[in-house]
Structure formats: structure tokens, C-alpha cells
Design a protein around this motif. Structure first.
Motif, mmCIF file in Angstrom:
data_model
loop_
_atom_site.group_PDB
_atom_site.id
_atom_site.type_symbol
_atom_site.label_atom_id
_atom_site.label_comp_id
_atom_site.label_asym_id
_atom_site.label_seq_id
_atom_site.Cartn_x
_atom_site.Cartn_y
_atom_site.Cartn_z
ATOM 1 N N ALA A 21 -0.054 -13.623 23.680
ATOM 2 C CA ALA A 21 1.328 -13.809 24.588
ATOM 3 C C ALA A 21 0.696 -14.614 25.741
ATOM 4 O O ALA A 21 1.591 -15.022 26.492
ATOM 5 C CB ALA A 21 1.848 -12.656 25.163
ATOM 6 N N THR A 48 6.939 -16.290 23.490
ATOM 7 C CA THR A 48 6.551 -16.192 24.856
ATOM 8 C C THR A 48 5.832 -17.201 25.217
ATOM 9 O O THR A 48 5.831 -18.143 26.122
ATOM 10 C CB THR A 48 5.573 -14.833 25.388
ATOM 11 O OG1 THR A 48 6.603 -13.545 25.153
ATOM 12 C CG2 THR A 48 5.027 -14.897 26.400
ATOM 13 N N PHE A 294 7.990 -12.966 29.537
ATOM 14 C CA PHE A 294 7.844 -12.620 28.214
ATOM 15 C C PHE A 294 8.783 -12.379 27.321
ATOM 16 O O PHE A 294 10.032 -12.189 28.005
ATOM 17 C CB PHE A 294 7.098 -11.026 28.484
ATOM 18 C CG PHE A 294 5.541 -11.261 28.828
ATOM 19 C CD1 PHE A 294 4.534 -11.307 27.732
ATOM 20 C CD2 PHE A 294 5.341 -11.332 30.332
ATOM 21 C CE1 PHE A 294 3.214 -11.450 28.226
ATOM 22 C CE2 PHE A 294 3.790 -11.682 30.696
ATOM 23 C CZ PHE A 294 2.885 -11.704 29.725
ATOM 24 N N SER A 295 8.865 -12.643 26.275
ATOM 25 C CA SER A 295 10.035 -12.645 25.122
ATOM 26 C C SER A 295 10.016 -11.329 24.675
ATOM 27 O O SER A 295 9.035 -10.742 24.547
ATOM 28 C CB SER A 295 9.789 -13.765 24.144
ATOM 29 O OG SER A 295 10.806 -13.724 23.231
ATOM 30 N N GLN A 301 7.325 -6.531 25.167
ATOM 31 C CA GLN A 301 6.725 -7.130 26.324
ATOM 32 C C GLN A 301 5.539 -6.418 26.746
ATOM 33 O O GLN A 301 4.480 -6.815 27.091
ATOM 34 C CB GLN A 301 7.780 -7.263 27.338
ATOM 35 C CG GLN A 301 8.854 -8.146 27.046
ATOM 36 C CD GLN A 301 9.885 -8.196 28.398
ATOM 37 O OE1 GLN A 301 9.292 -8.010 29.297
ATOM 38 N NE2 GLN A 301 10.909 -8.649 28.170
#
Length: 426
Positions: A21, A48, A294-295, A301
Motif C-alpha cells: 500500500a 491505495t 487508504f482504500s 486498511q
């Protein structure tokens, strides 16, 4: 695009595999590297990366799948970097090494022959530094030497670079000969960062009246954040021992909170608070000025953050690589990095013989071996290499066979595993 303290000093390119990420990505960017490509298996982690750097080329899928990317298209990139899967070497796991279907370390090294980068940087868990993997490490060093690279290993602690957790990581850096003599590992930085000081503003954001008491309780570096995987681990701070360590710092590690304590929350000695996602980011090394989003949902996450390479550590190693590229003279008092060595006498003995080595010759060459210890060493070695036995004149002889690890073979047990467990692999 570059950001942070080194904004505007870019010019070196990087391809990052198993990018996660963005912890390593952000750190390398801050060190002056510009991403030509980032490849990541997990869709949320890849999302992300794209969310924060929409102009990057981010590919989603198995990094070893030719349909995802073609390494030959990136020949000549300055740096090939990545954080390949850790379970094959993790102390918490079975330490199967090359026999683990998830192992990509040897494959990543093999891509050096195709990409021909100026440098290679791979990070993994502390377990890879243990004697169990001495033969595996030696194979890595031998292969890099064949390709014209000088390699360096070091166990690096995130706490030495201002990150308020221990987080040891075993880092490999390999450079071409003309740059290698200018490489020095980054020196640790003086830092008073603790869990309490790092999270003071976040933990007290909603007016918690006991924030000062909590900061005093949390006046130490925290244990390693454990991200877990899709198969194991959720949004909590790790196994029982880690939770106990967090509790000593006034943190309930059994889960992750949606918000910090309120003005009505009790004293931490009565009910310790839980960390929020923003707090976990801070503990992992994302600073207050790093606007990294963050996705995915909370558990995803947390997992992305917990599995990341702390940006300050990646930045420090990246700067050392950049300095070597620039042939900067190593500062007085700083030692150049020592070339990596990996001693496994049994592996060295067996690999030096094409026809096999008799047991009596093994005992003569390695006097401290007993029959029981030899059996254990051979069993350990057989996880990474085929061991062929034969009997000559009534005496057992051993010959080192092929490496079991995945280096790109079209016929390898890894492929069936990935196909069958695509949704569980992370």
C-alpha cells in the motif's frame, strides 16, 4: 513526482514489485526515486497506490504472471525494489523457505538478469537472517555475483529511524561493482519518539481529559505492528504476546477503534483505549504531513498499514543507494557496508562437489557434526535444495541437487497453489 524532505531531487527510476500500500513507495519517493511501475496482488492495496499517486502505472495481479507485466520492458531501470512475501521465512510460521508456495525472493533476484537494474533492494522479515536460511542466502549471493552485483545484508530496526515501534526488517541491497564501494548503510537517527509522544495529538483530539496520563503510560517504543494476511489476522494488534506488550503501554490491542477517546472516556488504567487507523499509520511511520489515504474497509486498511515497510526506513535506505549512484564520498566516521557473507559449511561442502560427498568426508571437514546433527542439517537443507543419497562401498554419500525455489519455471508447484488460492493469497 517527489515529495517530503527531498522534494525536487528526483531523477532515478524505480520499479517496485509486491508494492503493498505504499510504505516503501513513499519512502523511495522521498529519497528521490520516481516510479515507472508498481505491481501489487491485493486489489485494495493497489487501489491505495492509485488513490495517492493517480499518475503512476499500477498493475494489479500476480507479479510473476507475464500477463501482468513484462520485466524486459523495464530493462535499465535504476532500482528494482520490493517487499516479497514474508511467510516463507517468518519465525511465527513453518519457515519452509523455498518449499513454501508463496516464496518469491529467489524469483525477484532472478529478475535482475532481465531488468538489469543499477541496484536491487528487497526487504523481508528477521527470520530470513537466521542460520536456517544460510544456504538460501548463499544461493542469492552467488546468483547476484554471477550477474555482476555486490550484495549487502543488514537487519534494520525501524525504531532507529524515528519510528515508534521496533519492527526489525532484513534488507538486501545489491549494486553493480562500480557503485558498490560507495555504499554505506544509513546511520540511525537520534529520536525521542515513543508511542505516547507520536500519538499525543491523535489520542487527545476529542478532548480526552486523561491524555497526559496516557502519554506517560505510553512513554516507550511499541512492539511490531502485525498486519496479518487474508487467511489469518484481523484488525487487532497481533498475537497474545504483542497484545500484552501493548497493554503495558496503555493500549487495548484486541481491536482497532473508529474514533479516539471522548471527553467522557475513563482513565486508561480503568479502560485502555484502542488505536484508530490514523494512529496505526503514525506508529508505522506515516507522519502527520504525509497525506496518504487508504482504500478499503477498516480491516483491509489495517492490514495494508501493518504489512508496510515504514516510509522513514525506506527513505533512509533509498538515500544510501542514491548516494552510491552519485559516488558520494562516505563521510568520515562512517564505515562502508561490508559485503554480505552467509556461512553454511555443509551447503558449501556439498555444492563444491559434483559427484557427492561421503559421510566420513563430511565429518572430517566439519568436526562438530554428530550423526543426529547431520541428519537435522540435511533435513533443513532439503527444504530448499534436493538432496540425493547413494551408497558407495557401504557408505552413504550425499549430493546437492536442484534448488526447490521458484525462479520463473513454467512447471512449478507454486502455480497450482496460486490458482487455487487466489482470493486468500496476500
Amino acid at each position: 513526482m517527489t515529495t517530503g524532505a527531498d522534494q525536487g531531487i528526483g531523477g532515478y527510476s524505480v520499479v517496485e514489485i509486491c508494492a503493498g500500500a505504499g510504505g516503501q513507495a513513499l519512502g523511495l519517493e522521498q529519497a528521490g526515486f520516481e516510479h515507472r511501475l508498481a505491481v501489487e496482488l491485493d486489489q485494495n492495496a493497489a487501489a491505495t497506490l492509485s488513490l495517492n499517486r493517480p499518475n503512476w502505472d499500477v498493475r494489479v495481479g500476480d507479479v510473476a504472471n507475464a500477463e501482468v507485466w513484462d520485466p524486459s520492458e523495464f530493462e535499465g531501470v535504476d532500482l528494482l525494489a520490493g517487499g516479497v512475501p514474508c511467510p516463507p521465512f517468518s519465525i511465527a510460521g513453518r519457515q519452509l523457505g523455498a518449499s513454501d508456495e508463496r516464496d518469491l525472493f529467489a524469483w525477484a533476484v532472478e529478475q535482475v538478469a532481465i531488468v538489469k537494474p543499477r541496484a536491487l533492494m528487497l526487504e523481508n522479515v528477521r527470520g530470513l537472517s537466521q542460520p536456517r536460511f544460510a544456504a538460501y542466502r548463499q544461493r542469492v549471493l552467488d546468483r547476484l555475483a554471477e550477474l555482476g552485483y555486490e550484495a549487502f545484508w543488514k537487519l534494520i530496526y525501524a525504531a532507529d529511524f524515528g519510528v515508534p515501534q521496533l519492527r526489525p526488517r532484513f534488507v538486501l541491497v545489491a549494486l553493480k561493482t562500480e557503485d558498490a564501494r560507495f555504499f554505506a548503510w544509513p546511520e540511525s537517527v537520534e529520536s525521542s519518539s515513543t508511542v505516547g509522544s507520536a500519538l499525543n495529538d491523535l489520542m487527545g483530539a476529542d478532548g480526552w481529559p486523561h491524555i497526559n496520563s496516557w502519554v506517560t503510560m505510553a512513554d516507550a517504543v511499541g512492539p511490531t505492528i502485525v498486519g496479518g494476511s487474508k487467511k489469518h489476522g484481523g484488525a487487532d494488534l497481533g498475537p497474545t504476546r504483542a497484545k500484552e506488550a501493548w497493554l503495558k503501554l496503555g493500549v487495548d490491542g484486541k481491536g482497532v477503534a473508529d474514533a479516539p477517546p471522548s471527553a467522557f472516556s475513563p482513565h486508561p488504567s480503568v479502560k485502555p483505549p484502542r488505536l484508530t487507523i490514523e494512529m496505526v499509520k503514525r506508529i508505522q511511520g506515516w507522519g502527520a504531513s504525509d497525506s496518504w489515504q487508504f482504500s478499503g474497509r477498516k480491516t483491509s486498511q489495517y492490514r495494508q498499514i501493518g504489512n508496510a515497510f515504514p516510509p522513514p526506513v525506506a527513505a533512509a535506505v533509498g538515500r544510501s543507494i542514491r548516494n552510491a549512484f552519485n559516488h558520494e564520498v562516505i563521510a568520515a566516521g562512517v564505515e562502508s557496508a561490508a559485503t554480505a557473507v552467509s556461512a553454511d559449511p555443509l551447503f558449501s561442502l556439498l555444492s563444491s562437489s559434483c559427484g557427492g560427498v561421503r559421510e566420513s568426508d563430511i565429518y572430517a571437514a566439519i568436526p562438530d557434526l554428530t550423526e543426529r546433527i547431520l541428519g537435522k542439517r540435511l533435513q533443513r537443507l532439503s527444504l530448499d535444495f534436493a538432496i540425493h543419497e547413494s551408497v558407495i562401498d557401504g557408505e552413504t554419500s550425499y549430493r546437492l541437487g536442484e534448488f526447490r525455489g521458484f525462479t520463473g519455471q513454467s512447471e512449478h508447484f507454486r502455480h497450482d497453489y496460486i490458482t487455487a488460492n487466489r482470493s486468500k493469497v496476500s
